[in-house]
Design a protein around this motif. Structure first.
Motif, PDB file in Angstrom:
ATOM      1  N   LEU A 151     -23.172   0.461   6.418  1.00 55.09           N
ATOM      2  CA  LEU A 151     -21.837  -0.138   6.420  1.00 55.09           C
ATOM      3  C   LEU A 151     -21.221  -0.195   5.022  1.00 55.09           C
ATOM      4  CD1 LEU A 151     -19.565  -1.774   7.893  1.00 55.09           C
ATOM      5  CD2 LEU A 151     -20.903  -3.834   7.407  1.00 55.09           C
ATOM      6  N   CYS A 152     -20.065   0.466   4.869  1.00 59.40           N
ATOM      7  CA  CYS A 152     -19.248   0.306   3.661  1.00 59.40           C
ATOM      8  C   CYS A 152     -18.015  -0.487   4.064  1.00 59.40           C
ATOM      9  CB  CYS A 152     -18.844   1.666   3.091  1.00 59.40           C
ATOM     10  SG  CYS A 152     -17.617   1.547   1.749  1.00 59.40           S
ATOM     11  N   LYS A 153     -17.930  -1.725   3.615  1.00 55.70           N
ATOM     12  CA  LYS A 153     -16.825  -2.588   4.021  1.00 55.70           C
ATOM     13  C   LYS A 153     -15.479  -2.096   3.484  1.00 55.70           C
ATOM     14  CE  LYS A 153     -19.502  -6.824   4.745  1.00 55.70           C
ATOM     15  NZ  LYS A 153     -19.509  -8.282   4.552  1.00 55.70           N
ATOM     16  N   ARG A 154     -15.480  -1.434   2.347  1.00 57.96           N
ATOM     17  CA  ARG A 154     -14.227  -0.875   1.814  1.00 57.96           C
ATOM     18  C   ARG A 154     -13.680   0.190   2.761  1.00 57.96           C
ATOM     19  NH1 ARG A 154     -13.620   3.700  -0.577  1.00 57.96           N
ATOM     20  NH2 ARG A 154     -15.812   3.809  -1.195  1.00 57.96           N
ATOM     21  N   LYS A 155     -14.559   1.063   3.225  1.00 54.97           N
ATOM     22  CA  LYS A 155     -14.136   2.123   4.147  1.00 54.97           C
ATOM     23  C   LYS A 155     -13.536   1.519   5.422  1.00 54.97           C
ATOM     24  CE  LYS A 155     -15.847   6.365   6.369  1.00 54.97           C
ATOM     25  NZ  LYS A 155     -17.014   7.245   6.577  1.00 54.97           N
ATOM     26  N   VAL A 156     -14.162   0.466   5.942  1.00 59.09           N
ATOM     27  CA  VAL A 156     -13.668  -0.210   7.143  1.00 59.09           C
ATOM     28  C   VAL A 156     -12.287  -0.815   6.894  1.00 59.09           C
ATOM     29  CG1 VAL A 156     -14.047  -2.125   8.757  1.00 59.09           C
ATOM     30  CG2 VAL A 156     -15.976  -0.704   8.032  1.00 59.09           C
ATOM     31  N   LEU A 157     -12.148  -1.526   5.762  1.00 57.59           N
ATOM     32  CA  LEU A 157     -10.880  -2.190   5.456  1.00 57.59           C
ATOM     33  C   LEU A 157      -9.767  -1.180   5.211  1.00 57.59           C
ATOM     34  CD1 LEU A 157      -9.246  -4.738   4.979  1.00 57.59           C
ATOM     35  CD2 LEU A 157     -10.143  -4.816   2.635  1.00 57.59           C
ATOM     36  N   GLU A 158     -10.067  -0.119   4.474  1.00 59.25           N
ATOM     37  CA  GLU A 158      -9.055   0.914   4.217  1.00 59.25           C
ATOM     38  C   GLU A 158      -8.579   1.553   5.516  1.00 59.25           C
ATOM     39  OE1 GLU A 158     -10.146   2.508  -0.287  1.00 59.25           O
ATOM     40  OE2 GLU A 158     -11.045   3.504   1.449  1.00 59.25           O
ATOM     41  N   LEU A 159      -9.510   1.837   6.417  1.00 59.96           N
ATOM     42  CA  LEU A 159      -9.147   2.464   7.689  1.00 59.96           C
ATOM     43  C   LEU A 159      -8.311   1.508   8.540  1.00 59.96           C
ATOM     44  CD1 LEU A 159      -9.363   4.917   9.554  1.00 59.96           C
ATOM     45  CD2 LEU A 159     -11.511   3.970  10.443  1.00 59.96           C
ATOM     46  N   TYR A 160      -8.684   0.235   8.558  1.00 62.12           N
ATOM     47  CA  TYR A 160      -7.930  -0.759   9.325  1.00 62.12           C
ATOM     48  C   TYR A 160      -6.498  -0.871   8.792  1.00 62.12           C
ATOM     49  CZ  TYR A 160      -6.398  -5.216  11.273  1.00 62.12           C
ATOM     50  OH  TYR A 160      -5.678  -6.194  11.916  1.00 62.12           O
ATOM     51  N   LEU A 161      -6.349  -0.963   7.476  1.00 62.53           N
ATOM     52  CA  LEU A 161      -5.013  -1.088   6.869  1.00 62.53           C
ATOM     53  C   LEU A 161      -4.172   0.157   7.154  1.00 62.53           C
ATOM     54  CD1 LEU A 161      -5.992  -2.698   3.442  1.00 62.53           C
ATOM     55  CD2 LEU A 161      -4.772  -3.819   5.328  1.00 62.53           C
ATOM     56  N   SER A 162      -4.802   1.322   7.110  1.00 63.11           N
ATOM     57  CA  SER A 162      -4.108   2.577   7.392  1.00 63.11           C
ATOM     58  C   SER A 162      -3.638   2.628   8.850  1.00 63.11           C
ATOM     59  CB  SER A 162      -5.034   3.751   7.084  1.00 63.11           C
ATOM     60  OG  SER A 162      -4.462   4.963   7.501  1.00 63.11           O
TER      61      SER A 162
END
Length: 243
Positions: A151-162
């Motif tokens: 799990l990379c939380k940055r990747k998750v957050l960036e995808l959610y914001l996008s």
């Protein structure tokens, strides 16, 4: 323009680690050394698979696991914060990004009645197999060297914001509340008017303080406001939506 509240789960929403709390469902409330010593750094989810298999082998029923998980305490002030969020869904979106698992978090939110506060949960998928053992899988694969393999939380957050942006949802401000080392990576995608809120005395606060001391490091743009209870986060959230 809405506000986005992002939570870690363990030692943030709840005042313990759900993955270690589950050991309380065992008669001995402890793991044998053969399981304990099988952990490899960065491979926690794989380790939890072995923990849950051992729990299943001890004939602990899924209902027993669930009842133990539902007793985990919330962090001080967090129930007031989640109540406020659930009452202001027109202004606040709320997500959880956690290295726990879907079953633990769903059980805890359902038992406390706080599912309405949380729009989405991003965590490791879990289910009971035909033997009655819980199986935990990695959330995704990624190439971030800072984060655990699952799990990379940055990747998750960036995808959610996008994805939200694609739906026409823009956030005036993002608040990120967490405590651990794996909460550092997502802070790099926050903007200057966003807020990262590390729990006082925990790893994230120490890592952020170290970053702020390095003048040539500009990866942290967000304001840093430490918290010790959900009440501290609630105060900042109310101010952001001018209540």
């Amino acid at each position: 323009m809405k506000t986005l509240m992002v939570f870690d789960f363990d030692h943030t929403v709840v005042d313990d680690n759900s993955d270690t709390w589950v050991i309380r469902c065992l008669p001995s409330q402890s793991l044998p050394d053969s399981v304990k010593k099988s952990y490899r750094k960065g491979y926690w989810t794989e380790f939890m698979g072995r923990v849950m298999k051992y729990i299943g082998e001890q004939q602990v029923s899924p209902d027993s696991v669930r009842s133990v998980m539902e007793a985990i305490p919330f962090t001080a002030g967090m129930t007031d914060l989640l109540t406020f969020i659930s009452e202001h869904k027109s202004s606040i979106d709320c997500i959880i990004i956690s290295d726990s698992n879907t079953m633990f978090i769903d059980w805890i939110l359902q038992a406390s009645g706080f599912q309405a506060a949380v729009d989405q949960v991003f965590t490791n998928p879990a289910k009971f197999n035909e033997l009655g053992y819980m199986e935990v899988q990695c959330y995704h694969s990624h190439d971030c060297r800072q984060c655990p393999v699952n799990l990379c939380k940055r990747k998750v957050l960036e995808l959610y914001l996008s994805e939200q942006s694609g739906r026409g949802v823009q956030y005036e401000q993002v608040f990120y509340a967490g405590d651990g080392g794996n909460d550092l990576c997502p802070t790099s995608c926050l903007r200057g008017h966003d807020v990262v809120m590390p729990r006082e005395g925990y790893t994230l606060e120490k890592l952020l303080a170290k970053m702020e001391g390095e003048e040539d490091d500009c990866s942290l743009r967000a304001r840093v406001i430490a918290w010790s209870s959900g009440t501290d986060i609630l105060k900042e959230l109310k101010a952001s939506i001018q209540l």
